[in-house]
Design a protein around this motif. Structure first.
Motif, short mmCIF file in Angstrom:
data_model
loop_
_atom_site.label_atom_id
_atom_site.label_comp_id
_atom_site.label_asym_id
_atom_site.label_seq_id
_atom_site.Cartn_x
_atom_site.Cartn_y
_atom_site.Cartn_z
N ASP A 229 0.84 -1.19 0.00
CA ASP A 229 0.00 0.00 0.00
C ASP A 229 0.88 1.24 0.00
O ASP A 229 1.59 1.51 0.97
CB ASP A 229 -0.90 0.03 1.24
CG ASP A 229 -2.01 -1.00 1.18
OD1 ASP A 229 -2.34 -1.42 0.06
OD2 ASP A 229 -2.53 -1.38 2.23
N PRO A 230 0.84 2.04 -1.06
CA PRO A 230 1.66 3.25 -1.08
C PRO A 230 1.16 4.28 -0.08
O PRO A 230 0.00 4.30 0.31
CB PRO A 230 1.48 3.76 -2.53
CG PRO A 230 0.18 3.18 -2.98
CD PRO A 230 0.05 1.86 -2.29
N ILE A 231 2.08 5.15 0.33
CA ILE A 231 1.73 6.25 1.21
C ILE A 231 0.73 7.16 0.51
O ILE A 231 0.78 7.36 -0.70
CB ILE A 231 3.00 7.03 1.60
CG1 ILE A 231 3.87 6.20 2.55
CG2 ILE A 231 2.65 8.37 2.25
CD1 ILE A 231 5.21 6.84 2.86
N ILE A 232 -0.21 7.69 1.29
CA ILE A 232 -1.20 8.63 0.77
C ILE A 232 -0.98 9.98 1.43
O ILE A 232 -0.73 10.06 2.64
CB ILE A 232 -2.63 8.14 1.07
CG1 ILE A 232 -2.98 6.91 0.23
CG2 ILE A 232 -3.65 9.25 0.83
CD1 ILE A 232 -3.17 7.20 -1.24
N ASP A 245 -1.56 10.38 -4.46
CA ASP A 245 -0.96 9.06 -4.27
C ASP A 245 0.16 8.74 -5.25
O ASP A 245 0.70 7.64 -5.25
CB ASP A 245 -2.03 7.96 -4.32
CG ASP A 245 -2.82 7.96 -5.64
OD1 ASP A 245 -2.45 8.74 -6.55
OD2 ASP A 245 -3.78 7.19 -5.74
N ARG A 246 0.51 9.70 -6.09
CA ARG A 246 1.63 9.48 -7.00
C ARG A 246 2.94 9.62 -6.24
O ARG A 246 3.07 10.47 -5.36
CB ARG A 246 1.59 10.47 -8.16
CG ARG A 246 0.36 10.28 -9.07
CD ARG A 246 0.36 11.28 -10.20
NE ARG A 246 -0.80 11.08 -11.06
CZ ARG A 246 -1.10 11.85 -12.10
NH1 ARG A 246 -0.32 12.90 -12.40
NH2 ARG A 246 -2.16 11.60 -12.83
N ALA A 247 3.91 8.80 -6.61
CA ALA A 247 5.17 8.74 -5.86
C ALA A 247 5.83 10.10 -5.71
O ALA A 247 6.30 10.46 -4.63
CB ALA A 247 6.11 7.74 -6.52
N GLY A 248 5.89 10.88 -6.80
CA GLY A 248 6.54 12.18 -6.73
C GLY A 248 5.83 13.13 -5.79
O GLY A 248 6.47 13.87 -5.03
N THR A 250 3.78 12.31 -3.19
CA THR A 250 3.89 11.88 -1.78
C THR A 250 5.31 12.07 -1.26
O THR A 250 5.49 12.35 -0.07
CB THR A 250 3.45 10.42 -1.62
OG1 THR A 250 4.25 9.57 -2.47
CG2 THR A 250 1.99 10.24 -1.99
N ARG A 251 6.31 11.93 -2.12
CA ARG A 251 7.69 12.16 -1.69
C ARG A 251 7.88 13.62 -1.27
O ARG A 251 8.50 13.91 -0.24
CB ARG A 251 8.66 11.80 -2.83
CG ARG A 251 10.12 11.70 -2.39
CD ARG A 251 11.02 11.30 -3.56
NE ARG A 251 10.57 10.06 -4.17
CZ ARG A 251 10.14 9.94 -5.42
NH1 ARG A 251 10.08 11.03 -6.20
NH2 ARG A 251 9.75 8.78 -5.90
N THR A 252 7.32 14.54 -2.05
CA THR A 252 7.41 15.96 -1.71
C THR A 252 6.70 16.25 -0.40
O THR A 252 7.22 16.96 0.47
CB THR A 252 6.77 16.82 -2.83
OG1 THR A 252 7.52 16.63 -4.04
CG2 THR A 252 6.78 18.29 -2.45
N CYS A 253 5.52 15.67 -0.22
CA CYS A 253 4.75 15.89 1.01
C CYS A 253 5.47 15.31 2.22
O CYS A 253 5.45 15.91 3.31
CB CYS A 253 3.36 15.27 0.87
SG CYS A 253 2.28 16.14 -0.29
N THR A 254 6.11 14.16 2.05
CA THR A 254 6.86 13.55 3.15
C THR A 254 8.03 14.43 3.56
O THR A 254 8.31 14.60 4.76
CB THR A 254 7.38 12.16 2.74
OG1 THR A 254 6.26 11.31 2.44
CG2 THR A 254 8.19 11.52 3.86
N LYS A 255 8.71 15.04 2.59
CA LYS A 255 9.82 15.94 2.89
C LYS A 255 9.33 17.18 3.63
O LYS A 255 9.99 17.67 4.55
CB LYS A 255 10.54 16.33 1.60
CG LYS A 255 11.37 15.20 0.99
CD LYS A 255 12.09 15.67 -0.26
CE LYS A 255 12.95 14.55 -0.85
NZ LYS A 255 13.64 14.99 -2.10
N ILE A 256 8.17 17.68 3.24
CA ILE A 256 7.60 18.85 3.92
C ILE A 256 7.29 18.50 5.37
O ILE A 256 7.58 19.26 6.29
CB ILE A 256 6.34 19.34 3.19
CG1 ILE A 256 6.71 19.96 1.83
CG2 ILE A 256 5.58 20.36 4.05
CD1 ILE A 256 5.52 20.34 0.98
#
Length: 281
Positions: A229-232, A245-248, A250-256
């Protein structure tokens, strides 16, 4: 259209994986079950719930092992079970329902709020104040229904196998009155109490941190037990809640979110700030 739950998304990912492993296009695979490319695409993207019988027919045509077919069929059955939020579908918009369905399955939730206390930590009176100050004029009955929805969402935090919940709050949200002084005092005391639970952490970003990467709006990040299950991520915009839910994305949101944690006070220092704000009211 049913909410896009984590189970439904996981099933869609599995269907796409098995189809690609079999070397089949959407058109060819759809022909195998006398369906259409668009219908199969909706199944794989969890936009339409697929029946257990169709799952069995598809995966059998892909040459999938019996054990994997059985697991996918069970997942299809589970995905069709209605959640508690279904009874409120007439109260909330579709995007909110989709988010609640995902949140209900998350094992870790991180939420940053710049303007209000995070919804999962709001008291009933605070919720009423937020609802009455929102962009839409709501009658008392509708306000109370929405209060009930939010309180029902909160039950997971203190139930069996609760999710980890990391709340990051801008100091401005603690200073902004919602309701009268008794409402705010009750809300601040509730924050202090909830922060004592082992699965909940509360951090405050002080105004002295200045402009930071979360100043533009609220942010949620949901993680799930199954590694498939990918991160949302979910962000609040003027047009409402957007689920990413796209990798790019969610990656940006995780960094924020990581940045917000780094500029926030520690949980212990945040507790002291909450107590100072409460004492100074």
């Amino acid at each position: 259209m049913a909410p896009k739950t984590a189970r439904a998304r996981r099933l869609g990912i599995a269907l796409r994986h098995h189809r690609e492993a079999a070397g089949l296009t959407l058109e060819t695979a759809a022909d195998e079950i006398n369906s259409t490319r668009s219908t199969l695409s909706r199944y794989e993207n969890a936009q339409t719930l697929i029946t257990p019988a169709t799952v069995r027919a598809l995966l059998t045509s892909y040459g999938v092992s019996a054990d994997e077919v059985a697991a996918a069929v069970q997942l299809a059955k589970d995905a069709r079970k209605p959640g508690w939020w279904v009874s409120y579908s007439y109260v909330l918009d579709r995007r909110t329902i989709d988010f609640i369905a995902l949140e209900a399955e998350a094992t870790a939730i991180a939420n940053f709020e710049p303007s209000v206390v995070p919804g999962l930590l709001q008291t009933a009176d605070y919720i009423r104040g937020v609802m009455r100050g929102g962009p839409h004029t709501l009658g008392d009955d509708l306000v109370e229904q929405r209060v009930k929805v939010r309180l029902d969402r909160q039950q997971r935090l203190t139930g069996e196998q609760p999710p980890i919940f990391d709340a990051i709050i801008d100091e401005g949200a603690l200073l902004r009155p919602v309701g009268d002084q008794s409402v705010m005092n009750g809300q601040l005391r509730h924050l202090v109490k909830m922060a004592e639970l082992p699965n909940i952490s509360v951090q405050v970003i002080p105004l002295s941190a200045g402009y930071h990467r979360g100043t533009r709006g609220s942010l949620h990040i949901l993680e799930f037990a199954d590694p498939e299950d990918p991160i949302i991520a979910s962000v609040e915009t003027v047009a409402g809640q957007m689920i990413l839910d796209r990798a790019g994305e969610t990656r940006t949101c995780t960094k924020i979110m990581e940045h917000l944690r780094s500029v926030a006070l520690s949980p212990a220092d945040s507790r002291e700030m909450l107590l100072r704000v409460l004492k100074g009211r």
